[in-house]
Motif scaffolding. Structure first.
Motif, mmCIF file in Angstrom:
data_model
loop_
_atom_site.group_PDB
_atom_site.id
_atom_site.type_symbol
_atom_site.label_atom_id
_atom_site.label_comp_id
_atom_site.label_asym_id
_atom_site.label_seq_id
_atom_site.Cartn_x
_atom_site.Cartn_y
_atom_site.Cartn_z
ATOM 1 N N GLN A 114 -6.315 -11.006 -5.055
ATOM 2 C CA GLN A 114 -7.074 -11.212 -3.829
ATOM 3 C C GLN A 114 -6.275 -12.028 -2.811
ATOM 4 N N ARG A 160 -2.993 -12.253 -2.565
ATOM 5 C CA ARG A 160 -1.925 -11.407 -2.028
ATOM 6 C C ARG A 160 -2.469 -10.462 -0.970
ATOM 7 N N ALA A 161 -3.671 -9.931 -1.187
ATOM 8 C CA ALA A 161 -4.283 -9.022 -0.211
ATOM 9 C C ALA A 161 -4.588 -9.754 1.087
ATOM 10 N N ARG A 167 -3.082 -12.440 2.257
ATOM 11 C CA ARG A 167 -1.804 -12.757 2.926
ATOM 12 C C ARG A 167 -1.219 -11.526 3.600
ATOM 13 N N ARG A 168 -1.348 -10.373 2.941
ATOM 14 C CA ARG A 168 -0.854 -9.129 3.521
ATOM 15 C C ARG A 168 -1.624 -8.811 4.805
ATOM 16 N N LEU A 169 -2.925 -9.020 4.802
ATOM 17 C CA LEU A 169 -3.739 -8.774 5.997
ATOM 18 C C LEU A 169 -3.375 -9.736 7.124
ATOM 19 N N ARG A 170 -3.093 -10.968 6.781
ATOM 20 C CA ARG A 170 -2.706 -11.955 7.793
ATOM 21 C C ARG A 170 -1.409 -11.565 8.477
ATOM 22 N N LYS A 171 -0.470 -11.055 7.713
ATOM 23 C CA LYS A 171 0.817 -10.653 8.274
ATOM 24 C C LYS A 171 0.711 -9.353 9.058
ATOM 25 N N ASP A 201 0.382 -6.361 7.625
ATOM 26 C CA ASP A 201 1.088 -5.316 6.882
ATOM 27 C C ASP A 201 0.313 -4.011 6.994
ATOM 28 N N LYS A 202 0.990 -3.004 7.479
ATOM 29 C CA LYS A 202 0.349 -1.709 7.695
ATOM 30 C C LYS A 202 0.697 -0.729 6.574
ATOM 31 N N THR A 203 0.686 -1.208 5.351
ATOM 32 C CA THR A 203 0.968 -0.325 4.229
ATOM 33 C C THR A 203 -0.101 0.759 4.184
#
Length: 111
Positions: free
Chosen positions: A20, A22-23, A25-29, A31-33
């Motif tokens: 959770q 990591r998810a 942090r990815r959203l904050r950055k 990240d458009k994976t």
């Protein structure tokens, strides 16, 4: 609670919380994976065979049935899989009947 069970439960929570975090942090950055594409579900192979047989208004050999399914739906259906599925439907007296070897039609009440 014994120590092994307690350790297992805590490990599970830790792994879940780590995922959770990591998810988040990815959203904050930003990240458009890309997410994996969602597969649109179309009609089943049995439903496609039913539609083809209904339009044909007569029993069809599985080879012709496969060709017409491909023409009508653009789907390539495995021969053995279709025969197996239709044979099971025949045994259950569900919509289909077998008129000859590898030839299937519709039950009168299904037409």
């Amino acid at each position: 609670m014994n120590d092994d069970l307690k350790e297992s439960i805590l490990s599970i929570f830790e792994a879940s919380l780590d995922a959770q975090l990591r998810a988040v942090r990815r959203l904050r950055k930003g990240d458009k994976t890309p997410l994996p594409p969602v597969r649109k579900k179309g009609p089943s192979q049995v439903d496609m065979a039913y539609d083809v047989l209904k339009k044909a208004r007569s029993p069809l050999h599985v080879s012709i049935l496969l060709d017409r399914i491909h023409s009508a739906f653009g789907a390539t259906v495995d021969r053995e899989s279709l025969v197996s599925s239709l044979t099971k439907k025949v045994a259950r007296q569900d919509r289909f009947l077998r008129t000859e070897k590898n030839t299937f039609g519709l039950r009168p009440e299904a037409r």
